[in-house]
Design an enzyme around this catalytic site. Structure first.
Site, PDB file in Angstrom:
ATOM      1  N   CYS A   1      -2.951  60.689 -68.012  1.00 32.32           N
ATOM      2  CA  CYS A   1      -2.096  61.567 -67.209  1.00 32.32           C
ATOM      3  C   CYS A   1      -1.879  62.878 -67.951  1.00 32.32           C
ATOM      4  CB  CYS A   1      -0.753  60.889 -66.935  1.00 32.32           C
ATOM      5  SG  CYS A   1       0.434  61.916 -66.018  1.00 32.32           S
TER       6      CYS A   1
ATOM      7  N   CYS B   1      -6.202  61.693 -64.344  1.00 29.00           N
ATOM      8  CA  CYS B   1      -6.202  60.374 -63.695  1.00 29.00           C
ATOM      9  C   CYS B   1      -7.600  60.142 -63.128  1.00 29.00           C
ATOM     10  CB  CYS B   1      -5.093  60.268 -62.652  1.00 29.00           C
ATOM     11  SG  CYS B   1      -4.929  61.680 -61.548  1.00 29.00           S
TER      12      CYS B   1
ATOM     13  N   LYS C   1       2.307  75.300 -56.157  1.00 28.84           N
ATOM     14  CA  LYS C   1       2.373  74.859 -57.557  1.00 28.84           C
ATOM     15  C   LYS C   1       3.830  74.629 -57.992  1.00 28.84           C
ATOM     16  CE  LYS C   1      -1.972  74.511 -58.667  1.00 28.84           C
ATOM     17  NZ  LYS C   1      -2.696  75.205 -59.720  1.00 28.84           N
TER      18      LYS C   1
ATOM     19  N   TYR D   1     -15.046  53.832 -47.371  1.00 31.25           N
ATOM     20  CA  TYR D   1     -15.711  52.849 -48.219  1.00 31.25           C
ATOM     21  C   TYR D   1     -16.421  51.819 -47.330  1.00 31.25           C
ATOM     22  CZ  TYR D   1     -13.434  54.816 -52.341  1.00 31.25           C
ATOM     23  OH  TYR D   1     -13.034  55.656 -53.339  1.00 31.25           O
TER      24      TYR D   1
ATOM     25  N   GLY E   1       1.669  57.021 -56.100  1.00 30.58           N
ATOM     26  CA  GLY E   1       0.556  56.733 -57.000  1.00 30.58           C
ATOM     27  C   GLY E   1       0.704  57.476 -58.296  1.00 30.58           C
TER      28      GLY E   1
ATOM     29  N   ARG F   1      -5.723  48.104 -45.987  1.00 32.45           N
ATOM     30  CA  ARG F   1      -5.638  49.543 -46.311  1.00 32.45           C
ATOM     31  C   ARG F   1      -6.654  50.313 -45.480  1.00 32.45           C
ATOM     32  NH1 ARG F   1      -3.752  53.457 -49.444  1.00 32.45           N
ATOM     33  NH2 ARG F   1      -5.045  54.811 -50.729  1.00 32.45           N
TER      34      ARG F   1
END
Length: 644
Positions: free
Chosen positions: A362, A349, A430, A174, A318, A222
């Site tokens: 979600c 999300c 998975k 960013y 998260g 961060r």
């Protein structure tokens, strides 16, 4: 208790956090256009605080709308945003959680196309991430000075709102990272060149914030320590930067890896594995003495390893806290079996935000960011509810109806629950799907829901006559196109559940949707098969959200999975397939086993018959109604169970 080490207090500056569990910063895309956060967002964070997390780091709040060019998050420009921010702070404090305001000066070159107006600002006139032909607008030194004033203003707003800490969003490519990294910073003034010059911009941000908050609020930074692409900043190169940050007065570091060139590490997918960014901690620990936080598909066990072995001081969760906000309290009580797992699908999300421009939710917890509106209430009258099909939709419908007080019975024609969810859970990557099936099984047991296996309901079944409400989630069946030799192939469902059916070393996967891709990766990575995917469209994984597709294509390269696109299968042979391209040219692709993954069709014949016979109290859900993903099935099940 096994996880006691996660429930010891720890301080950052003058802020003491009650435990070592931190909610990672994630935008909700739910704020108002004027920059104030919405009530839904307050409810969302309050629910996570109630669940026992020690520290919440909110998704980024922007300095101003012009720089933002990202999802619809709060803007810390005007004082009228303070009352709503105070509400989210005090809602968190009610449950003993600390809450941190993350401040961002924008996405820079990473602005999503559907969120961008003019070309974004950056450190330099570097190419825009999503279209290299468009150049970013270089920030002038006067603009940089204005940004520093705005950081001070935003910090004052955050402090007045009552936040416990401030985090600088300098993450994963960013805008701030675009100054720190030589791959994006090609300036020739005092903000470019050497590490000290490239760090001038972030250090001035720290100075601006500290000029307002002093030592009253700790400042967290961060940062991605490893961009994970050729030319990006390496872990070793980042060590000099974090030492500069510590000397500049940063009180703690929030560290992981990845950037938009490796976007599936910004939003870790199922394919990236557990604790996929913990590896950065050991090296960082050698170079700084300030507290460290680490995120990236952590599990309770990896979090325990992280903290117990002093790799970092806080473990960050998260999407797992979106899926189950009560995870911290359940861990503290040793009730791990009742933790609803995040399946790492990214669909509801970040997927909802970047593809639909709507707010976060979600796949396994439809109430996320709708806690108040979708809250369950006790039923006015107890009803006898019959659920046909124990796939994800039927399981959720049964769970929710039972929670509301109804008497629920589930009827499943197979010998186990889970439906397509259980089928898709066979790959190791998975495994979260397998955990979700186990979680549903436990919830139904706890709620005294009767599950009848190996019971195929018929239209004249007595159970229907005695039901007050009928919910049908009978799933879907594989498409079997009219192709010569189709009977020589096996279905992708059989390929998942019975590996003995797969003969030889070379497998041809007919269809490049998600199911075909997952099966291909499973066979190549876990069973050492040479896999060739054949797809009639111009690209593989066309129905897969682009973040997850990034992981899939990386795995294709890693395991040597061949891709044959624009190839229509016209015949299946004993030793391969015949395909035809757009120009009508045919060729043979050799293989030992052919797997058909052409997609699914709703299995709704019985559902329509039942609906016709019992129209007033029949609900059809999930794939029986419309082919969708796990999230669609669970949401439709939640709705069906909650409205009875």
């Amino acid at each position: 208790m096994k996880y006691d080490a996660l429930f010891t207090p720890f301080s950052i500056g003058k802020m003491e956090v009650k435990n070592r569990l931190v909610m990672s910063p994630m935008g909700t895309n739910s704020s108002h256009i004027d920059g104030t956060i919405a009530d839904d967002e307050i409810d969302y964070f309050e629910r996570r605080a109630k669940g026992g997390v020690g520290l919440i780091i909110m998704g980024c709040q922007f300095l101003n709308p012009e720089l933002a060019q990202g999802s619809l998050e709060g803007v810390l420009q005007n004082t009228y945003v303070i009352p709503q921010l105070t509400s989210v702070v005090e809602a968190s404090h009610r449950y003993g959680a600390k809450i941190c305001c993350q401040i961002s000066c924008g996405t820079g070159r990473n602005a999503f196309p559907n969120m961008m107006g003019e070309p974004p600002f950056s450190s330099s006139e570097t190419p825009w991430t999503f279209n290299p032909e468009i150049k970013c607008r270089k920030l002038s030194k006067d603009q940089i000075k204005d940004i520093m004033k705005e950081f001070a203003n935003s910090a004052k707003i955050a402090m007045d709102a009552g936040f416990d800490a401030i985090e600088i969003h300098a993450h994963a490519g960013y805008l701030v990272d675009q100054f720190m990294s030589p791959v994006w910073n090609i300036r020739d003034d005092e903000y470019g060149g050497s590490a000290e010059n490239r760090m001038r911009f972030p250090c001035e941000i720290v100075e601006s914030i500290k000029s307002v908050v002093g030592d009253k609020l700790p400042v967290i930074f961060r940062i991605s320590l490893d961009h994970m692409f050729e030319g990006g900043r390496t872990l070793e190169e980042s060590m000099e930067l974090i030492k500069i940050l510590e000397n500049a007065g940063v009180d703690a570091l929030d560290i992981d890896s990845g950037c938009y060139e490796t976007i599936d590490y910004i939003f870790p997918s199922a394919y990236t594995g557990d604790a996929c960014m913990m590896y950065v901690c050991d090296e960082a620990r050698k170079h700084v003495s300030i507290p460290l936080m680490n995120s990236g598909n952590h599990t309770p066990d990896s979090a325990l390893d992280l903290v117990s072995n002093n790799k970092a001081d806080f473990a960050m969760f998260g999407r797992q806290l979106i899926a189950d906000p009560d995870m911290p309290n359940k861990l503290m009580d040793g009730d791990t079996e009742n933790i609803r797992p995040c399946i790492r699908c990214n669909e509801e999300c970040v997927g909802r935000i970047v593809t639909r421009l709507t707010k976060l939710s979600c796949a396994v917890n439809p109430t996320a960011c709708d806690e108040r509106r979708l809250a369950l209430e006790d039923a006015d009258k107890v009803k006898n509810v019959v659920v046909i099909g124990a796939g994800p939709g039927g399981l959720e419908a049964a769970r929710v109806a039972a929670l509301r007080g109804h008497k629920v019975a589930v009827y499943e024609k197979d010998g186990k629950i889970g439906g397509q969810l259980a089928v898709a859970a066979t790959p190791k990557f998975k495994d979260q799907l397998k955990k979700l099936v186990s979680w549903f099984e436990l919830q139904l047991k706890n709620l005294d829901v009767t599950v009848h296996l190996n019971h195929e309901v018929t239209i004249d079944d007595e159970i229907l006559k005695n039901a007050d409400e009928i919910i049908i989630g009978s799933g879907a069946t594989p498409i079997a196109p009219n192709i010569n030799g189709i009977d020589k192939s096996i279905s992708v469902i059989d390929a998942h559940i019975n590996k003995d059916m797969i003969k030889g070393d070379t497998v041809i996967m007919c269809g490049g949707g998600l199911s075909g891709c997952d099966s291909a990766i499973e066979l190549a990575s876990e069973h050492n098969k040479k896999v060739k995917i054949v797809e009639m469209e111009d690209t593989i994984a066309k129905d897969v959200m682009f973040i997850n597709a990034a992981s899939i294509f990386r795995d294709f390269g890693k395991y040597g999975i061949e891709q044959h696109t624009n190839s229509k299968i016209v015949e299946i042979l004993d030793d391969g397939v015949i395909v035809e391209d757009k120009d009508g040219n045919k060729q043979k692709i050799d293989g030992d086993t052919v797997i058909s993954a052409f997609g699914m069709l709703p299995s709704n014949k019985l559902a329509k018959e039942i609906q016709a016979k019992y129209p007033k109290h029949t609900n059809i859900i999930g794939d029986s109604l419309k082919i969708g993903k796990v999230a669609d099935a669970i949401r439709s099940g939640y709705y069906a169970g909650s409205r009875i």
